[in-house]
Write a protein that holds these residues in place. Structure first.
Motif, PDB file in Angstrom:
ATOM      1  N   PHE A 134     -21.504   7.146   6.015  1.00 38.81           N
ATOM      2  CA  PHE A 134     -20.656   6.132   6.642  1.00 38.81           C
ATOM      3  C   PHE A 134     -20.070   6.661   7.952  1.00 38.81           C
ATOM      4  O   PHE A 134     -19.506   7.753   7.985  1.00 38.81           O
ATOM      5  CB  PHE A 134     -19.506   5.741   5.704  1.00 38.81           C
ATOM      6  N   LYS A 135     -20.178   5.875   9.016  1.00 42.75           N
ATOM      7  CA  LYS A 135     -19.645   6.316  10.308  1.00 42.75           C
ATOM      8  C   LYS A 135     -18.124   6.216  10.359  1.00 42.75           C
ATOM      9  O   LYS A 135     -17.462   6.925  11.114  1.00 42.75           O
ATOM     10  CB  LYS A 135     -20.259   5.501  11.444  1.00 42.75           C
ATOM     11  N   GLU A 138     -14.098   1.656   7.720  1.00 37.66           N
ATOM     12  CA  GLU A 138     -14.320   0.207   7.685  1.00 37.66           C
ATOM     13  C   GLU A 138     -15.734  -0.118   7.207  1.00 37.66           C
ATOM     14  O   GLU A 138     -15.939  -1.064   6.435  1.00 37.66           O
ATOM     15  CB  GLU A 138     -14.082  -0.392   9.074  1.00 37.66           C
ATOM     16  N   THR A 139     -16.719   0.661   7.651  1.00 39.98           N
ATOM     17  CA  THR A 139     -18.093   0.472   7.188  1.00 39.98           C
ATOM     18  C   THR A 139     -18.186   0.732   5.690  1.00 39.98           C
ATOM     19  O   THR A 139     -18.857  -0.001   4.945  1.00 39.98           O
ATOM     20  CB  THR A 139     -19.055   1.408   7.941  1.00 39.98           C
ATOM     21  N   LYS A 142     -16.831  -2.219   3.618  1.00 40.24           N
ATOM     22  CA  LYS A 142     -17.739  -3.372   3.553  1.00 40.24           C
ATOM     23  C   LYS A 142     -18.833  -3.158   2.512  1.00 40.24           C
ATOM     24  O   LYS A 142     -19.199  -4.074   1.775  1.00 40.24           O
ATOM     25  CB  LYS A 142     -18.361  -3.629   4.934  1.00 40.24           C
ATOM     26  N   VAL A 351     -25.460   0.114   6.155  1.00 34.25           N
ATOM     27  CA  VAL A 351     -24.500   0.871   6.960  1.00 34.25           C
ATOM     28  C   VAL A 351     -24.781   0.780   8.453  1.00 34.25           C
ATOM     29  O   VAL A 351     -23.975   1.226   9.260  1.00 34.25           O
ATOM     30  CB  VAL A 351     -24.436   2.357   6.536  1.00 34.25           C
ATOM     31  N   LYS A 352     -25.956   0.211   8.820  1.00 36.81           N
ATOM     32  CA  LYS A 352     -26.220  -0.010  10.243  1.00 36.81           C
ATOM     33  C   LYS A 352     -25.314  -1.092  10.810  1.00 36.81           C
ATOM     34  O   LYS A 352     -25.139  -1.205  11.982  1.00 36.81           O
ATOM     35  CB  LYS A 352     -27.696  -0.408  10.441  1.00 36.81           C
TER      36      LYS A 352
END
Length: 352
Positions: A134-135, A138-139, A142, A351-352
């Motif tokens: 995860f970057k 927030e990602t 989701k 995750v993109k």
């Protein structure tokens, strides 16, 4: 005389039976938390309070522990006191693996713990501990709150627990007492404490370290006695477990984002009424949102604290971090078959 003896014997028998019956009733009221007086019934007798023992290895002031306290307050409110929640922090009831085992048999009713230990009981949970997945938070939210996160939670009853959602432990960083770490080469040869999880062990082996899995309740002493050179944890844990007292360097690697599922013993869950289950779900959703916000605040404040208390805090450049990302790609290849290649690919797309 015989009549008198007969009367006396009958009186004694009646007295003993009466006392025995009284003791049985008293014993049932002090039965283990989460059970009822009548074991065949899934509904608590009117007026009986069900006790939820919530255990965590986290420190008392950690956002995760405070999240459990918040959850408990909401549960008691939503159930009008039919469920009472007791929170046991600091590993009082054992480390994560011990607590999970206790939940399976129902002697502990709930917890929150990282996905790493959970994967020891439900293998596909390893997917959330893949490095640099995860970057940002927030990602992660989701994905965890979406279809993939819910799919994984639906598998937990087979392991003996019910998943209510995902609290947050945070991004894990590396500390050590040997040298400043800026590249994968700097990790080589370090003895690093890891979670009791095969993916985490493989991660540090891949970087050339010597991984040593152990419960966090044993970690401070292991660092102090130099059994291990370093460890990796979110900044909030580094601060509140006082690792800065026995560690010199912290590198903001952020190599794994740790979700921390809020889980309930399946044995306890099955003894709740439908109304109590709905109340617990509502309390879980509200406490998870609250805890995530608290953890974000806690993480940011922790870095300043660590620097002020003598640690060298190293922030990696994008180029330096990419070297770690590239070095750990083999971990994906090794664990895809265990987790399921389709699920991994689905997650990488999400995750993109």
């Amino acid at each position: 005389m015989k009549k008198l003896l007969t009367v006396l014997v009958m009186f004694c028998v009646i007295f003993v039976v009466g006392c025995g019956s009284k003791n049985t009733t008293s014993g049932s009221s002090s039965s283990p938390a989460g059970t009822t007086a009548a074991s065949a019934s899934s509904e608590a007798p009117k007026g009986e309070v069900k006790v939820m023992k919530m255990a965590t290895a986290n420190a008392k002031d950690r956002s995760l522990t405070r999240g459990l306290v918040k959850f408990g307050e909401l549960v008691e409110k939503e159930t009008n006191g039919s469920i009472k929640v007791e929170v046991y922090p600091d590993g009082q009831l054992g480390g994560d693996i011990q607590v999970f085992e206790a939940m399976k048999i129902g002697s502990v009713q709930g917890s929150t713990m990282s996905t790493g230990p959970i994967a020891s009981f439900s293998k596909r949970f390893n997917i959330f501990d893949l490095p640099f997945l995860f970057k940002d938070a927030e990602t992660a939210y989701k994905v965890l709150d979406g279809d993939i996160g819910q799919e994984l939670l639906s598998e937990l009853p087979a392991a003996g627990v019910v998943g209510l959602g995902y609290m947050e432990n945070g991004f894990r960083d590396l500390t050590n007492n040997k040298r400043e770490v800026k590249s994968p080469d700097d990790v080589k040869g370090l003895k690093i404490r890891t979670l009791e999880n095969e993916l985490h062990i493989e991660l540090w082996k891949t970087l050339g370290a010597t991984p040593t899995p152990m419960a966090i309740t044993e970690l401070f002493t292991a660092l102090e006695q130099k059994v291990v050179d370093g460890q990796e944890n979110p900044s909030g844990n580094i601060k509140l477990n006082k690792f800065y007292e026995v560690q010199k360097y912290v590198t903001k690697t952020g190599h794994v984002y740790n979700a921390s599922p809020l889980i309930i013993s399946n044995k306890f869950w099955e003894q709740l009424s439908d109304q109590e289950k709905e109340a617990i779900k509502k309390a879980a959703a509200e406490s998870i949102t609250w805890q995530r916000a608290e953890n974000q605040k806690e993480s940011k404040e922790a870095y300043d604290f660590l620097a002020q208390n003598g640690m060298t805090v190293t922030e990696l450049t994008p180029e330096e971090k990419q070297k770690f990302v590239d070095a750990l790609k083999p971990v994906y290849d090794k664990f895809k078959p265990t987790i399921g290649e389709d699920l991994v690919n689905k997650l990488l797309e999400a995750v993109k």
